[in-house]
Design an enzyme around this catalytic site. Structure first.
Site, mmCIF file in Angstrom:
data_model
loop_
_atom_site.group_PDB
_atom_site.id
_atom_site.type_symbol
_atom_site.label_atom_id
_atom_site.label_comp_id
_atom_site.label_asym_id
_atom_site.label_seq_id
_atom_site.Cartn_x
_atom_site.Cartn_y
_atom_site.Cartn_z
ATOM 1 N N LYS A 36 0.829 -1.212 0.000
ATOM 2 C CA LYS A 36 0.000 0.000 0.000
ATOM 3 C C LYS A 36 0.861 1.259 0.000
ATOM 4 C CE LYS A 36 -1.903 -1.018 3.955
ATOM 5 N NZ LYS A 36 -1.248 -2.305 4.241
ATOM 6 N N ARG A 77 -9.335 1.324 8.497
ATOM 7 C CA ARG A 77 -9.053 -0.109 8.618
ATOM 8 C C ARG A 77 -10.004 -0.792 9.588
ATOM 9 N NH1 ARG A 77 -3.062 0.445 8.847
ATOM 10 N NH2 ARG A 77 -2.705 -1.721 9.310
ATOM 11 N N ARG A 131 11.990 -5.681 4.551
ATOM 12 C CA ARG A 131 11.666 -4.247 4.457
ATOM 13 C C ARG A 131 12.619 -3.425 5.324
ATOM 14 N NH1 ARG A 131 5.776 -2.072 5.392
ATOM 15 N NH2 ARG A 131 5.945 -3.242 7.335
ATOM 16 N N ARG A 175 11.338 -2.112 11.047
ATOM 17 C CA ARG A 175 10.296 -1.636 11.956
ATOM 18 C C ARG A 175 10.106 -2.580 13.132
ATOM 19 N NH1 ARG A 175 5.250 -0.053 8.120
ATOM 20 N NH2 ARG A 175 4.203 -1.281 9.743
ATOM 21 N N ARG A 221 -0.482 -9.249 13.068
ATOM 22 C CA ARG A 221 -1.069 -8.178 12.250
ATOM 23 C C ARG A 221 -1.935 -8.765 11.147
ATOM 24 N NH1 ARG A 221 4.187 -5.329 10.586
ATOM 25 N NH2 ARG A 221 2.897 -4.032 9.244
HETATM 26 P P1 AP5 Z 1 4.924 -1.628 1.808
HETATM 27 O O1 AP5 Z 1 4.632 -0.757 0.654
HETATM 28 O O2 AP5 Z 1 5.717 -1.077 2.939
HETATM 29 O O3 AP5 Z 1 3.571 -2.328 2.327
HETATM 30 P P2 AP5 Z 1 2.343 -1.770 3.150
HETATM 31 O O4 AP5 Z 1 1.125 -2.384 2.565
HETATM 32 O O5 AP5 Z 1 2.414 -0.279 3.258
HETATM 33 O O6 AP5 Z 1 2.657 -2.468 4.529
HETATM 34 P P3 AP5 Z 1 2.582 -1.905 6.009
HETATM 35 O O7 AP5 Z 1 3.310 -2.875 6.887
HETATM 36 O O8 AP5 Z 1 3.006 -0.478 6.057
HETATM 37 O O9 AP5 Z 1 1.087 -2.045 6.274
HETATM 38 P P4 AP5 Z 1 0.393 -2.028 7.603
HETATM 39 O O10 AP5 Z 1 -0.988 -1.823 7.156
HETATM 40 O O11 AP5 Z 1 0.599 -3.192 8.470
HETATM 41 O O12 AP5 Z 1 1.173 -0.870 8.394
HETATM 42 P P5 AP5 Z 1 0.807 0.613 8.736
HETATM 43 O O13 AP5 Z 1 2.015 1.407 8.764
HETATM 44 O O14 AP5 Z 1 -0.349 1.073 7.927
HETATM 45 O O15 AP5 Z 1 5.637 -2.936 1.237
HETATM 46 C C1 AP5 Z 1 6.133 -3.959 2.103
HETATM 47 C C2 AP5 Z 1 7.524 -4.431 1.656
HETATM 48 O O16 AP5 Z 1 7.402 -5.119 0.420
HETATM 49 C C3 AP5 Z 1 8.508 -3.278 1.403
HETATM 50 O O17 AP5 Z 1 9.792 -3.677 1.803
HETATM 51 C C4 AP5 Z 1 8.433 -3.065 -0.113
HETATM 52 O O18 AP5 Z 1 9.653 -2.531 -0.617
HETATM 53 C C5 AP5 Z 1 8.132 -4.468 -0.615
HETATM 54 N N1 AP5 Z 1 7.245 -4.468 -1.798
HETATM 55 C C6 AP5 Z 1 6.198 -3.648 -2.061
HETATM 56 N N2 AP5 Z 1 5.611 -3.960 -3.235
HETATM 57 C C7 AP5 Z 1 6.289 -5.019 -3.729
HETATM 58 C C8 AP5 Z 1 6.173 -5.822 -4.915
HETATM 59 N N3 AP5 Z 1 5.205 -5.591 -5.836
HETATM 60 N N4 AP5 Z 1 7.047 -6.839 -5.099
HETATM 61 C C9 AP5 Z 1 8.027 -7.085 -4.166
HETATM 62 N N5 AP5 Z 1 8.202 -6.365 -3.024
HETATM 63 C C10 AP5 Z 1 7.340 -5.351 -2.802
HETATM 64 O O19 AP5 Z 1 0.280 0.432 10.226
HETATM 65 C C11 AP5 Z 1 1.166 0.023 11.253
HETATM 66 C C12 AP5 Z 1 0.412 -0.050 12.570
HETATM 67 O O20 AP5 Z 1 -0.098 1.260 12.899
HETATM 68 C C13 AP5 Z 1 -0.824 -0.949 12.564
HETATM 69 O O21 AP5 Z 1 -0.496 -2.282 12.845
HETATM 70 C C14 AP5 Z 1 -1.657 -0.291 13.664
HETATM 71 O O22 AP5 Z 1 -1.181 -0.650 14.929
HETATM 72 C C15 AP5 Z 1 -1.381 1.183 13.472
HETATM 73 N N6 AP5 Z 1 -2.353 1.828 12.565
HETATM 74 C C16 AP5 Z 1 -2.085 2.422 11.363
HETATM 75 N N7 AP5 Z 1 -3.207 2.916 10.802
HETATM 76 C C17 AP5 Z 1 -4.213 2.622 11.682
HETATM 77 C C18 AP5 Z 1 -5.621 2.845 11.676
HETATM 78 N N8 AP5 Z 1 -6.228 3.467 10.639
HETATM 79 N N9 AP5 Z 1 -6.338 2.404 12.733
HETATM 80 C C19 AP5 Z 1 -5.760 1.783 13.763
HETATM 81 N N10 AP5 Z 1 -4.435 1.526 13.820
HETATM 82 C C20 AP5 Z 1 -3.663 1.944 12.799
HETATM 83 MG MG MG Z 2 2.762 1.071 4.820
#
Ligand code: AP5
Ligand code: MG
Ligand code: ZN
Length: 214
Positions: A13, A88, A127, A160, A171
């Site tokens: 994402k 989410r 990552r 991270r 997660r």
């Molecule tokens: P990346 O682009 O980083 O993936 P992502 O979908 O952004 O993954 P996240 O871990 O950031 O998602 P998340 O939803 O768990 O975390 P968030 O920060 O939102 O890609 C992943 C890896 O793969 C990278 O190394 C990239 O280079 C590689 N990659 C990408 N595309 C690729 C491809 N096509 N082929 C190969 N490799 C590829 O949330 C973190 C925490 O914050 C949550 O757990 C929660 O505690 C809290 N939080 C955040 N938002 C909320 C909310 N709205 N409500 C409640 N809690 C929240």
């Molecule tokens: Mg992300």
């Protein structure tokens, strides 16, 4: 253009949202990045959010919804935005719809980046994240040209805290329970678009821009 990115943790994402934001010149709003920058800066919000994030749990809606609604009221959001990691939960999606409805506004697309759980754990362990500017790299698929520092801002890249395999599993469970129902929610609104997130980053991007420009 007002877009929501859906997808499991590690689906890509953030990677895609940054590319879309740059191409269409709209802000990229990631709640995860906002929380991580608050943690890095030692704020009260960061302290509270970290308790949940480190366990792989969602931060409570009370700490999340107003933060995003306030952000969307800023001037740079007038021409659109891309939301990454929000909503989410169903209550978050309803709060967002309610806030938009008050402005006689609505979302244009919910883009679901579809990646099966089996592919996720490998991606996460490789990552590397910049906690200062939110840039994301992968040691194999997308390495920084500057080694272990960020290409954009020069900060040191880190694994991270929530990317340990046990926390990633947690997660994923939380995603299936609380976030996956949003796929149906947006399908019913007629704005859901699903792309195959197992393709290369460039192919996923081409699929998304194809949808946005159709
Ligand atoms: P990346 O682009 O980083 O993936 P992502 O979908 O952004 O993954 P996240 O871990 O950031 O998602 P998340 O939803 O768990 O975390 P968030 O920060 O939102 O890609 C992943 C890896 O793969 C990278 O190394 C990239 O280079 C590689 N990659 C990408 N595309 C690729 C491809 N096509 N082929 C190969 N490799 C590829 O949330 C973190 C925490 O914050 C949550 O757990 C929660 O505690 C809290 N939080 C955040 N938002 C909320 C909310 N709205 N409500 C409640 N809690 C929240
Ligand atoms: Mg992300
Ligand atoms: Zn950076």
């Amino acid at each position: 253009m007002k877009i929501v990115m859906l997808g499991a943790p590690g689906a890509g994402k953030g990677t895609q949202a940054k590319m879309i934001a740059a191409k269409y010149e709209i802000p990229h709003i990631s709640t995860g990045d906002i929380f991580r920058s608050n943690i890095k800066n030692g704020t009260e919000l960061g302290r509270k959010a970290k308790e949940y994030m480190d366990q792989g749990l969602l931060v409570p809606d009370e700490l999340t919804v107003d933060l995003v609604i306030d952000r969307l009221a800023q001037d740079d959001c007038k021409k659109g935005y891309i939301l990454d990691g929000f909503p989410r939960t169903i209550p978050q999606a309803e709060a967002l719809d309610g806030a938009l409805a008050k402005l006689s506004d609505k979302l244009d697309y919910a883009v679901n980046v579809d990646v099966p759980d089996e592919n996720i754990v490998n991606r996460m362990s490789g990552r590397r994240a910049c906690l200062k500017c939110g840039a994301t790299y992968h040691v194999v698929f997308n390495p920084s040209s500057k080694g272990d520092v960020c290409e954009v801002c020069g900060d040191k890249l880190v694994l991270r805290d929530d990317d340990k395999p046990e926390t990633v599993q947690k997660r994923l469970g939380v995603y299936h329970d609380q976030t996956q129902p949003l796929i149906d929610y947006y399908a019913k609104q007629g704005i859901l678009k699903t792309v195959d997130g197992t393709q290369s980053m460039d192919d996923v991007f081409a699929a998304i821009t194809g949808i946005l420009e159709a």
